[in-house]
Design an enzyme around this catalytic site. Sequence first.
Site, PDB file in Angstrom:
ATOM      1  N   LYS A 137       0.831  -1.202   0.000  1.00  0.00           N
ATOM      2  CA  LYS A 137       0.000   0.000   0.000  1.00  0.00           C
ATOM      3  C   LYS A 137       0.868   1.256   0.000  1.00  0.00           C
ATOM      4  O   LYS A 137       0.655   2.172  -0.792  1.00  0.00           O
ATOM      5  CB  LYS A 137      -0.917  -0.025   1.227  1.00  0.00           C
ATOM      6  CG  LYS A 137      -1.921   1.088   1.241  1.00  0.00           C
ATOM      7  CD  LYS A 137      -2.856   0.985   2.436  1.00  0.00           C
ATOM      8  CE  LYS A 137      -3.678  -0.291   2.375  1.00  0.00           C
ATOM      9  NZ  LYS A 137      -4.811  -0.291   3.292  1.00  0.00           N
ATOM     10  N   ARG A 160      -3.487   2.862   8.696  1.00  0.00           N
ATOM     11  CA  ARG A 160      -3.759   1.550   8.092  1.00  0.00           C
ATOM     12  C   ARG A 160      -2.492   0.732   8.012  1.00  0.00           C
ATOM     13  O   ARG A 160      -1.398   1.260   7.863  1.00  0.00           O
ATOM     14  CB  ARG A 160      -4.255   1.695   6.656  1.00  0.00           C
ATOM     15  CG  ARG A 160      -5.543   2.433   6.481  1.00  0.00           C
ATOM     16  CD  ARG A 160      -5.715   2.693   4.993  1.00  0.00           C
ATOM     17  NE  ARG A 160      -6.601   3.812   4.764  1.00  0.00           N
ATOM     18  CZ  ARG A 160      -7.855   3.669   4.334  1.00  0.00           C
ATOM     19  NH1 ARG A 160      -8.336   2.480   4.073  1.00  0.00           N
ATOM     20  NH2 ARG A 160      -8.608   4.718   4.149  1.00  0.00           N
ATOM     21  N   GLY A 218      -8.276  -7.533   4.670  1.00  0.00           N
ATOM     22  CA  GLY A 218      -9.078  -7.706   5.877  1.00  0.00           C
ATOM     23  C   GLY A 218      -8.310  -8.220   7.067  1.00  0.00           C
ATOM     24  O   GLY A 218      -8.873  -8.447   8.127  1.00  0.00           O
ATOM     25  N   MET A 267      -5.629  -6.813   8.634  1.00  0.00           N
ATOM     26  CA  MET A 267      -5.153  -5.815   9.570  1.00  0.00           C
ATOM     27  C   MET A 267      -6.252  -4.794   9.800  1.00  0.00           C
ATOM     28  O   MET A 267      -7.059  -4.532   8.930  1.00  0.00           O
ATOM     29  CB  MET A 267      -3.956  -5.098   8.972  1.00  0.00           C
ATOM     30  CG  MET A 267      -2.847  -6.025   8.664  1.00  0.00           C
ATOM     31  SD  MET A 267      -2.133  -6.685  10.160  1.00  0.00           S
ATOM     32  CE  MET A 267      -0.671  -7.357   9.441  1.00  0.00           C
ATOM     33  N   ARG A 298      -3.840  -1.536  -5.958  1.00  0.00           N
ATOM     34  CA  ARG A 298      -3.006  -2.746  -5.843  1.00  0.00           C
ATOM     35  C   ARG A 298      -3.427  -3.707  -6.942  1.00  0.00           C
ATOM     36  O   ARG A 298      -4.520  -3.567  -7.512  1.00  0.00           O
ATOM     37  CB  ARG A 298      -3.193  -3.400  -4.474  1.00  0.00           C
ATOM     38  CG  ARG A 298      -4.616  -3.812  -4.221  1.00  0.00           C
ATOM     39  CD  ARG A 298      -4.803  -4.380  -2.826  1.00  0.00           C
ATOM     40  NE  ARG A 298      -6.206  -4.680  -2.603  1.00  0.00           N
ATOM     41  CZ  ARG A 298      -6.742  -4.879  -1.422  1.00  0.00           C
ATOM     42  NH1 ARG A 298      -6.011  -4.802  -0.337  1.00  0.00           N
ATOM     43  NH2 ARG A 298      -8.018  -5.156  -1.307  1.00  0.00           N
ATOM     44  N   HIS A 353     -16.606  -8.745   2.111  1.00  0.00           N
ATOM     45  CA  HIS A 353     -15.516  -9.596   2.599  1.00  0.00           C
ATOM     46  C   HIS A 353     -15.638 -10.997   2.027  1.00  0.00           C
ATOM     47  O   HIS A 353     -14.678 -11.558   1.500  1.00  0.00           O
ATOM     48  CB  HIS A 353     -15.552  -9.629   4.131  1.00  0.00           C
ATOM     49  CG  HIS A 353     -14.496 -10.512   4.718  1.00  0.00           C
ATOM     50  ND1 HIS A 353     -14.738 -11.823   5.061  1.00  0.00           N
ATOM     51  CD2 HIS A 353     -13.188 -10.290   4.957  1.00  0.00           C
ATOM     52  CE1 HIS A 353     -13.620 -12.349   5.519  1.00  0.00           C
ATOM     53  NE2 HIS A 353     -12.668 -11.449   5.479  1.00  0.00           N
ATOM     54  N   SER A 355      14.405 -42.004  -8.402  1.00  0.00           N
ATOM     55  CA  SER A 355      13.207 -41.206  -8.176  1.00  0.00           C
ATOM     56  C   SER A 355      13.145 -40.917  -6.684  1.00  0.00           C
ATOM     57  O   SER A 355      13.077 -41.834  -5.873  1.00  0.00           O
ATOM     58  CB  SER A 355      11.970 -41.970  -8.640  1.00  0.00           C
ATOM     59  OG  SER A 355      10.827 -41.207  -8.352  1.00  0.00           O
ATOM     60  N   CYS A 393       8.886 -38.275  -6.891  1.00  0.00           N
ATOM     61  CA  CYS A 393       7.513 -38.781  -6.960  1.00  0.00           C
ATOM     62  C   CYS A 393       6.779 -38.658  -5.629  1.00  0.00           C
ATOM     63  O   CYS A 393       5.669 -39.126  -5.481  1.00  0.00           O
ATOM     64  CB  CYS A 393       7.481 -40.214  -7.477  1.00  0.00           C
ATOM     65  SG  CYS A 393       8.301 -41.377  -6.381  1.00  0.00           S
ATOM     66  N   TYR A 414      12.563 -34.699 -14.296  1.00  0.00           N
ATOM     67  CA  TYR A 414      11.101 -34.606 -14.230  1.00  0.00           C
ATOM     68  C   TYR A 414      10.612 -34.558 -12.789  1.00  0.00           C
ATOM     69  O   TYR A 414      11.337 -34.919 -11.858  1.00  0.00           O
ATOM     70  CB  TYR A 414      10.443 -35.794 -14.951  1.00  0.00           C
ATOM     71  CG  TYR A 414      10.626 -37.120 -14.249  1.00  0.00           C
ATOM     72  CD1 TYR A 414       9.723 -37.537 -13.274  1.00  0.00           C
ATOM     73  CD2 TYR A 414      11.707 -37.947 -14.544  1.00  0.00           C
ATOM     74  CE1 TYR A 414       9.893 -38.740 -12.613  1.00  0.00           C
ATOM     75  CE2 TYR A 414      11.875 -39.155 -13.892  1.00  0.00           C
ATOM     76  CZ  TYR A 414      10.963 -39.545 -12.924  1.00  0.00           C
ATOM     77  OH  TYR A 414      11.138 -40.726 -12.262  1.00  0.00           O
TER      78      TYR A 414
HETATM   79  C1  PEP Z   1       7.509 -41.548  -1.132  1.00  0.00           C
HETATM   80  O1  PEP Z   1       7.888 -42.114  -0.116  1.00  0.00           O
HETATM   81  O2  PEP Z   1       7.762 -40.364  -1.392  1.00  0.00           O
HETATM   82  C2  PEP Z   1       6.680 -42.270  -2.107  1.00  0.00           C
HETATM   83  C3  PEP Z   1       6.336 -41.687  -3.242  1.00  0.00           C
HETATM   84  O3  PEP Z   1       6.240 -43.494  -1.761  1.00  0.00           O
HETATM   85  P1  PEP Z   1       4.986 -43.752  -0.814  1.00  0.00           P
HETATM   86  O4  PEP Z   1       4.319 -42.454  -0.580  1.00  0.00           O
HETATM   87  O5  PEP Z   1       4.152 -44.728  -1.517  1.00  0.00           O
HETATM   88  O6  PEP Z   1       5.654 -44.313   0.400  1.00  0.00           O
END
Ligand code: PEP
Length: 901
Positions: free
Chosen positions: A27, A98, A107, A109, A371, A485, A793, A860, A880
């Site tokens: 602000k 303010r 909302g 503060m 803003r 709000h 992974s 993963c 990835y």
């Molecule tokens: C993990 O441990 O990050 C994983 C992907 O395997 P899980 O969640 O099946 O243990």
Amino acid sequence: MSKKRVYTFGNGKAEGKADMRNLLGGKGANLAEMNLIGVPVPPGFTITTEVCTEYNQLGRDQVVALLKPEVEAAIANVEQLTGTKFGDAKNPLLVSVRSGARASMPGMMDTILNLGLNDEAVEGIAAKSGNAWFAWDSYRRFVQMYGDVVLGLKPETKEDIDPFEEIMEERKHAKGIELDTEFTVDDLKDLVKRFKAAVKKQTGKDFPTCAWEQLWGAVMAVFDSWTNPRANYYRRLNNIPDEWGTAVNVQAMVFGNMGETSATGVAFTRDAATGEDVFNGEYLINAQGEDVVAGTRTPQNINVVGSRIWAEFQGVSEEERKSRYPSLEETMPELYKELDAVQQKLEEHYKDMQDMEFTIQSGKLWILQTRSGKRTAAAMVKIAMDLLREGKIDEKTALLRLEPNKLDELLHPVFDSIAVRSAKVLAKGLPASPGAATGQIVFFADEAAKFPQSILVRIETSPEDLEGMNIARGILTARGGMTSHAAVVARGMGKCCVSGAGGVKVDYRARTMTIEGKVYKEGEWISLNGSTGEVYEGEVLTRKPDMSGDFGLIMDLAAKFTKMDVRTNADSPKDAQIAKEFGAKGIGLCRTEHMFFEGHRIKAIREMILASTVDGRKRALNKLLPYQREDFEGIFEAMAGYGVTIRLLDPPLHEFVPHQLATQRELAEEMGVSVDVIKAKVDSLEEFNPMLGHRGCRLGNTFPEITEMQTRAIIEAALNLKAKGIDARPEIMVPLIGTVKEFDMQAGIIRGTANKVFEERGDKIDYLLGTMIEIPRAALTADLVAAEADFFSFGTNDLTQMTFGYSRDDIGTFLPIYLDKGILKHDPFQVLDQEGVGQLVQMGTQKGRSVKPDLKVGICGEHGGEPSSVKFCHRVGMNYVSCSPYRVPIARLAAAQAAIE
Ligand code: PEP
Ligand code: MG
């Protein structure tokens, strides 16, 4: 030179500018910038965010001493620019105080207006303005706001009533009036007297009459509000660091409540719900600041077009609209034109949709704030792409303008078009935040979790309701406009909201709402359409929206800049298909155990577990083989042409066996053994700490026949598809290794089995053989593992569990307290702990690539779909990330942003 703590602005000059938002807050930085570009802004000054941090360290007295010289000089500057005097009886300077953090926290503060008034100054204002009503109304508001915010009279619980509101209600009741505007000057004088008595009664002290004392109290209250529970909650929800602190903006007051030529309102340069390039907003004549958003009076649209649409929604005739709810464009056409010019200037300057607050004081326009406007995901996407098309921003900027997590909203449900046709419309309100929601009624935000799907129904919402609003599926309010709000917050959250449904009468005490005489109780089902404002009786079927147009263009743009692929975690062809439509390039994790629970599979797996000999186990596994093969064929087919990482069996076996006596009996009968045999086996599988027990590759290494069966199923499935001309690309993944030996042992079985199948079939297929890195020891010895593995992974769920030593399943007992106390900033199972767990990820990647430079590396764990974690993965150099299907677009955008950043 000593540190500068106060930055002044006014009359086209400013010590700050837009890019100083870290120091001045959003602000403050924009107030300075608006001065510099010639937008009319009341003069004032900003106390920096650093002072908030000093306040938390040094306390009030020291901070006041540090600030005093600069604040006194800044007030003198405002006095000079306005020709008034702070604390003067005849010609007093009144100010607003303010908060303003770096990131906007709507909302969160508290604001104090009309500061500087006392029993003498009010007379001075009355004389100067020639409007005693206005002067006393301002004074009444000031005592109330100051009492609530600074002196702590605001009730803490929902059962308690604000003492000031109670006094006002009493007075209205006694006089038989409904609106604040119906009070007479004498009423207002009396209210002030009673307000002050209430303050004295509750605090034991007189209401402060000295302007300076008022000012310091207000400034410190703003600093205090940085750490109030709702601010803390908002920061957590939006990943805003506690150390940022808030700035304090002190500004000369301008008054929208000076009579019929005064007004106040909020405006957006584009439509915050749809993103359309239409100037819009709401205003109230003869009103002050909070009136517009508080929902106590129905605000009117600023332009004719908006006003007509509103009237249509409300069933108000054009005639009635013109006389009772005219737009600003109609009531003050010249000022509307001026406001329109300002909004164009601001958008041109900031190159983004702006959300502005304005006040008209006796025919003169002032801008109080601008803003970047909060917007729905649909609007976010449309505005970014429109600005790109208009040539105002470039492709990279367009991508960086998008908040990855917000894309989630676009995947939100809409009503099934058939189901909604037969649904009964109960009421209509404003389409405050789009989407469809169906759920059970709750009336209190802190009870939103009472039902798995709840709709929060309120007369109006307040910042205290934030947490409950976040939990609820949708929000319905009886009062308030498009900028109430509820509406603003819901749009920010991407939550379906219908506001200002006047036909809904809420009775908190009885926990009911009444619509046209029919009573609906807590727990009953209703449905909301946030895109049309309709409220339906009962549960109405919802379905996922389809995504095309700008959404697709954004994804194309992301693909242009991204360096990482995004894969998906999917265990079924259906999930794989959804993810592919969202742009997933392969499967990063297929958890095979999830396939074991369906139909006959569970029987065979139980038989396998309960078998007491290797032969018995093999017999059971042979029954499982065709099921697994069929499952894998489905998944490979859905992801044809892309890598599919299949993880071998991971969870402890006791998860598959029945624990209830009745099911144990059934199984005993089927297997032709006594129930005691089953019970004994189930008991023997019991572990003190199953997450650290007999699971992961430990299963495959103790029962190699499981690995053999799964490998066979994978390879046979791939060969079957190859025979049909379908390009299956299996990647076999060993879970939970801690030593290279564990991996080598599994690798030996997998390769041996694959070769055997190739021989049997007289055909071959390429496959990768890799491992999860989810035990700290595996990360520490990743160079040894990489020598044997094609890919890594990172299983950051287990890696987080084992690095922190927090059980994934038990963290719920202490996590909220840890977050509250600031021991943890985030749930580490949602947001990757880059400082700790991240080191293992980085080290594992580097060590792995030190022996195999082209080692394929991915993630993963759940973090693979969380934007800040995805960006970390990019920096580590992963190939990835893999995440659940609905997070694929989010990860794709985050990956592109990481590449641009
Ligand atoms: C993990 O441990 O990050 C994983 C992907 O395997 P899980 O969640 O099946 O243990
Ligand atoms: Mg794991």
